[in-house]
Scaffold this active site. Structure first.
Site, PDB file in Angstrom:
ATOM      1  N   SER A  97       1.093  -1.148  -0.085  1.00 40.45           N
ATOM      2  CA  SER A  97      -0.147   0.204   0.257  1.00 40.45           C
ATOM      3  C   SER A  97       1.062   1.049  -0.250  1.00 40.45           C
ATOM      4  O   SER A  97       1.314   1.299  -0.573  1.00 40.45           O
ATOM      5  CB  SER A  97      -1.307  -0.363   0.690  1.00 40.45           C
ATOM      6  OG  SER A  97      -1.645   1.134   1.100  1.00 40.45           O
ATOM      7  N   HIS A 231      -7.894  -5.628  -0.018  1.00 39.53           N
ATOM      8  CA  HIS A 231      -6.704  -4.598   0.468  1.00 39.53           C
ATOM      9  C   HIS A 231      -5.710  -5.507   1.038  1.00 39.53           C
ATOM     10  O   HIS A 231      -4.530  -4.499   0.781  1.00 39.53           O
ATOM     11  CB  HIS A 231      -7.456  -3.247   0.570  1.00 39.53           C
ATOM     12  CG  HIS A 231      -6.029  -2.486   0.628  1.00 39.53           C
ATOM     13  ND1 HIS A 231      -5.402  -1.794  -0.582  1.00 39.53           N
ATOM     14  CD2 HIS A 231      -5.661  -1.833   1.531  1.00 39.53           C
ATOM     15  CE1 HIS A 231      -4.175  -1.048  -0.673  1.00 39.53           C
ATOM     16  NE2 HIS A 231      -4.024  -0.958   0.537  1.00 39.53           N
TER      17      HIS A 231
END
Length: 260
Positions: A97, A231
């Protein structure tokens, strides 16, 4: 006369020291994350690979230090210490991320000013630098940021239920989101290191075409690996990802370096 004890690292944590390791994997955490996010991955790596997990300022044992609010500042802070840690062995970078953006900027610094370039750059759960994605999460009130953390499922639920812990961590989380959301580079900005992009097929914040666009940010080889999940697919596929890292590094260095 006894040898002096080396100073404790400020920026990097080694959870599973492997003095005989031939290669280092430098791990960069996501927004709101800490070095401990990579404890399990570090444990899974073979004896020939030692993980160095970055501890950004403003969290855990660095909670009293001022946090940083841009990706280049985070990369520069890591770079200042990392050079000495990898000067004598090949290494790769792994960022998830926001950490993917930090890893990219760190690779640029290392290629330009470091002892050597990374063998590979693993960017996980992050859109390519040339694709903007400012969702304005940093401007939300505390409840809004907590809701985002719950949705992503990457933060220990015990932290989210503890007001005193939240009081300590929310300013850092907000600063990280400021860094992650405002980061952007032109399509012409590239590294020479090979790039491996990892993506979740149900990630609500990174489409597969946005992950594939990393191809344009390297002059070297590129590979896209897609995993089932959102995610934080990383947590559910750690054995496969550890194997991917190991196999990639085996192929990148001279035969025998990662034998066994």
């Amino acid at each position: 006369m006894a040898s002096p004890v080396p100073p404790r690292s400020t920026w990097f944590r080694t959870f599973h020291p492997r003095p005989e390791a031939r290669i280092a994997l430098v791990c960069l955490p996501y927004a709101g994350g800490a070095a401990s996010a990579f404890y399990s991955l570090s444990e899974r790596l073979p004896a020939q690979i030692e993980a160095l997990a970055a501890q950004y300022p403003g969290r855990q044992d660095r909670i009293r230090e001022p946090y940083l609010t841009t990706v280049p500042d985070l990369a520069r802070g890591a770079f200042e210490e990392l050079g000495a840690r990898v000067a004598d062995r090949p290494f790769a970078l792994f960022g998830h991320s926001m950490g993917g953006a930090v890893a990219f900027e760190l690779a640029r610094l290392l290629e330009r000013d470091g002892p050597c370039a990374p063998l590979a750059l693993f960017v996980s759960g992050r859109r390519a630098p040339s694709i903007a994605g400012d969702r304005g999460i940093r401007f939300r009130d505390d409840a809004g940021i907590i809701a985002e953390l719950r949705e992503l499922e990457g933060t220990d639920s015990r932290v989210l239920e503890e007001p005193e812990l939240l009081r300590l961590v929310l300013p850092t989380v907000r600063a990280d989101y400021a860094a992650a959301e405002t980061y952007h580079r032109g399509a012409e900005v590239v590294v020479d290191s090979p790039v491996v992009a990892l993506a979740g097929d149900r990630d609500p914040h990174v489409r597969l075409d946005e992950a594939a666009a990393w191809r344009g940010h390297t002059t070297g080889a590129f590979d896209l690996r897609v995993f089932p999940g959102g995610h934080f697919f990383l947590a559910d596929h750690e054995p496969e990802i550890a194997a991917l890292v190991t196999d990639t590094l085996r192929a990148a260095i001279p035969p025998g370096t990662l034998a066994g």
